[in-house]
Scaffold this motif. Sequence first.
Motif, PDB file in Angstrom:
ATOM      1  N   LEU A 145       0.831  -1.208   0.000  1.00  0.00           N
ATOM      2  CA  LEU A 145       0.000   0.000   0.000  1.00  0.00           C
ATOM      3  C   LEU A 145       0.865   1.258   0.000  1.00  0.00           C
ATOM      4  N   GLY A 146       0.589   2.138  -0.949  1.00  0.00           N
ATOM      5  CA  GLY A 146       1.313   3.411  -1.005  1.00  0.00           C
ATOM      6  C   GLY A 146       2.626   3.352  -1.770  1.00  0.00           C
ATOM      7  N   GLN A 147       2.928   2.180  -2.346  1.00  0.00           N
ATOM      8  CA  GLN A 147       4.167   2.025  -3.110  1.00  0.00           C
ATOM      9  C   GLN A 147       3.868   1.552  -4.520  1.00  0.00           C
ATOM     10  N   GLY A 148       4.876   1.629  -5.386  1.00  0.00           N
ATOM     11  CA  GLY A 148       4.729   1.085  -6.723  1.00  0.00           C
ATOM     12  C   GLY A 148       4.935  -0.423  -6.716  1.00  0.00           C
ATOM     13  N   PRO A 149       4.460  -1.108  -7.755  1.00  0.00           N
ATOM     14  CA  PRO A 149       4.664  -2.558  -7.827  1.00  0.00           C
ATOM     15  C   PRO A 149       6.149  -2.921  -7.937  1.00  0.00           C
ATOM     16  N   GLU A 150       6.513  -4.051  -7.337  1.00  0.00           N
ATOM     17  CA  GLU A 150       7.881  -4.572  -7.439  1.00  0.00           C
ATOM     18  C   GLU A 150       7.827  -5.994  -7.989  1.00  0.00           C
ATOM     19  N   LEU A 151       8.691  -6.286  -8.940  1.00  0.00           N
ATOM     20  CA  LEU A 151       8.693  -7.604  -9.564  1.00  0.00           C
ATOM     21  C   LEU A 151       9.135  -8.680  -8.587  1.00  0.00           C
ATOM     22  N   LEU A 152       8.341  -9.743  -8.516  1.00  0.00           N
ATOM     23  CA  LEU A 152       8.730 -10.924  -7.740  1.00  0.00           C
ATOM     24  C   LEU A 152       9.363 -11.977  -8.654  1.00  0.00           C
ATOM     25  N   VAL A 153       8.687 -12.270  -9.765  1.00  0.00           N
ATOM     26  CA  VAL A 153       9.173 -13.324 -10.658  1.00  0.00           C
ATOM     27  C   VAL A 153       8.647 -13.082 -12.063  1.00  0.00           C
ATOM     28  N   GLN A 154       9.484 -13.450 -13.044  1.00  0.00           N
ATOM     29  CA  GLN A 154       9.112 -13.344 -14.443  1.00  0.00           C
ATOM     30  C   GLN A 154       9.359 -14.681 -15.121  1.00  0.00           C
ATOM     31  N   PHE A 155       8.365 -15.115 -15.903  1.00  0.00           N
ATOM     32  CA  PHE A 155       8.468 -16.349 -16.688  1.00  0.00           C
ATOM     33  C   PHE A 155       8.493 -16.010 -18.173  1.00  0.00           C
ATOM     34  N   GLN A 156       9.300 -16.744 -18.907  1.00  0.00           N
ATOM     35  CA  GLN A 156       9.223 -16.780 -20.352  1.00  0.00           C
ATOM     36  C   GLN A 156       8.832 -18.217 -20.694  1.00  0.00           C
ATOM     37  N   ASP A 157       7.595 -18.356 -21.192  1.00  0.00           N
ATOM     38  CA  ASP A 157       7.011 -19.702 -21.317  1.00  0.00           C
ATOM     39  C   ASP A 157       7.048 -20.357 -19.940  1.00  0.00           C
ATOM     40  N   GLU A 158       7.608 -21.541 -19.810  1.00  0.00           N
ATOM     41  CA  GLU A 158       7.590 -22.187 -18.487  1.00  0.00           C
ATOM     42  C   GLU A 158       8.854 -21.932 -17.673  1.00  0.00           C
ATOM     43  N   SER A 159       9.793 -21.183 -18.237  1.00  0.00           N
ATOM     44  CA  SER A 159      11.086 -20.969 -17.575  1.00  0.00           C
ATOM     45  C   SER A 159      11.100 -19.670 -16.783  1.00  0.00           C
ATOM     46  N   VAL A 160      11.715 -19.736 -15.596  1.00  0.00           N
ATOM     47  CA  VAL A 160      11.914 -18.532 -14.802  1.00  0.00           C
ATOM     48  C   VAL A 160      13.060 -17.721 -15.401  1.00  0.00           C
ATOM     49  N   VAL A 161      12.777 -16.443 -15.671  1.00  0.00           N
ATOM     50  CA  VAL A 161      13.790 -15.555 -16.245  1.00  0.00           C
ATOM     51  C   VAL A 161      14.422 -14.694 -15.157  1.00  0.00           C
ATOM     52  N   ASP A 162      13.615 -14.267 -14.203  1.00  0.00           N
ATOM     53  CA  ASP A 162      14.096 -13.386 -13.138  1.00  0.00           C
ATOM     54  C   ASP A 162      13.298 -13.669 -11.887  1.00  0.00           C
ATOM     55  N   ASP A 163      13.941 -14.164 -10.873  1.00  0.00           N
ATOM     56  CA  ASP A 163      13.288 -14.332  -9.559  1.00  0.00           C
ATOM     57  C   ASP A 163      14.190 -13.787  -8.464  1.00  0.00           C
ATOM     58  N   SER A 164      14.986 -12.799  -8.827  1.00  0.00           N
ATOM     59  CA  SER A 164      15.979 -12.270  -7.907  1.00  0.00           C
ATOM     60  C   SER A 164      15.357 -11.603  -6.675  1.00  0.00           C
ATOM     61  N   GLN A 165      14.138 -11.103  -6.784  1.00  0.00           N
ATOM     62  CA  GLN A 165      13.481 -10.434  -5.654  1.00  0.00           C
ATOM     63  C   GLN A 165      12.448 -11.323  -4.978  1.00  0.00           C
ATOM     64  N   LEU A 166      12.386 -12.583  -5.338  1.00  0.00           N
ATOM     65  CA  LEU A 166      11.424 -13.507  -4.733  1.00  0.00           C
ATOM     66  C   LEU A 166      12.011 -14.068  -3.447  1.00  0.00           C
ATOM     67  N   PRO A 167      11.344 -13.894  -2.309  1.00  0.00           N
ATOM     68  CA  PRO A 167      11.857 -14.457  -1.042  1.00  0.00           C
ATOM     69  C   PRO A 167      11.692 -15.971  -1.053  1.00  0.00           C
ATOM     70  N   LYS A 168      12.714 -16.649  -1.485  1.00  0.00           N
ATOM     71  CA  LYS A 168      12.575 -18.066  -1.832  1.00  0.00           C
ATOM     72  C   LYS A 168      12.419 -18.977  -0.621  1.00  0.00           C
ATOM     73  N   ASP A 169      12.671 -18.426   0.579  1.00  0.00           N
ATOM     74  CA  ASP A 169      12.455 -19.271   1.755  1.00  0.00           C
ATOM     75  C   ASP A 169      10.966 -19.512   1.993  1.00  0.00           C
TER      76      ASP A 169
END
Lengths: 113, 112
Positions: A39-63
């Motif tokens: 709330l009150g902030q802009g969206p932040e990327l968690l994960v990006q897929f290209q087809d079924e492959s993860v391209v960017d999950d650097s900001q995803l709290p993987k724990d």
Amino acid sequence: EAEVAQSPRYKITEKSQAVAFWCDPISGHATLYWYRQILGQGPELLVQFQDESVVDDSQLPKDRFSAERLKGVDSTLKIQPAELGDSAMYLCASSLEPLDGYTFGSGTRLTVV
Amino acid sequence: EDKVVQSPLSLVVHEGDTVTLNCSYEVTNFRSLLWYKQEKKAPTFLFMLTSSGIEKKSGRLSSILDKKELFSILNITATQTGDSAVYLCGTYRSSNTGKLIFGQGTTLQVKP
């Protein structure tokens, strides 16, 4: 007009419980994104897929967060266990190609109590 | 680190007023800047700007990009209550995979 479908629209869960969100992108869109908007902030990327492959999950709290797009179409984002700080809007978006403007879904508003 | 800053954070105007929203950026290998309008739900696309100095228009909304000074403005003329929303700007890098870096948004309230 084609839409990105998301469900549920709203979710209230207790902390330490598991929660899952679903997204169905526009047909033919190979690129799918999950964003989190506090709330009150802009969206932040968690994960990006290209087809079924993860391209960017650097900001995803993987724990505690996981995402999958098994057949390269719809996608699920899971949080286990949920924490109070996870309360936010979770937005899914898709695009035909990376660097095209995206179409966002209506989002899932998560409240963790 | 890439940064997108919007100003003002919030704005209250009356119907018929003209408003200017600002978005400044510091982005490595900048490619494009996008504006979105967000009402109580998903952001909806307004403009994508890639070239400097070329104004894009859609009805009462217009936007322009200045790649030398690293900013963009979104103008709304003859505002209406339906323009009340959060306006987001986001940037793409040339080299990245499609990730948008968003600013924190400007909340616009248009009073009757």
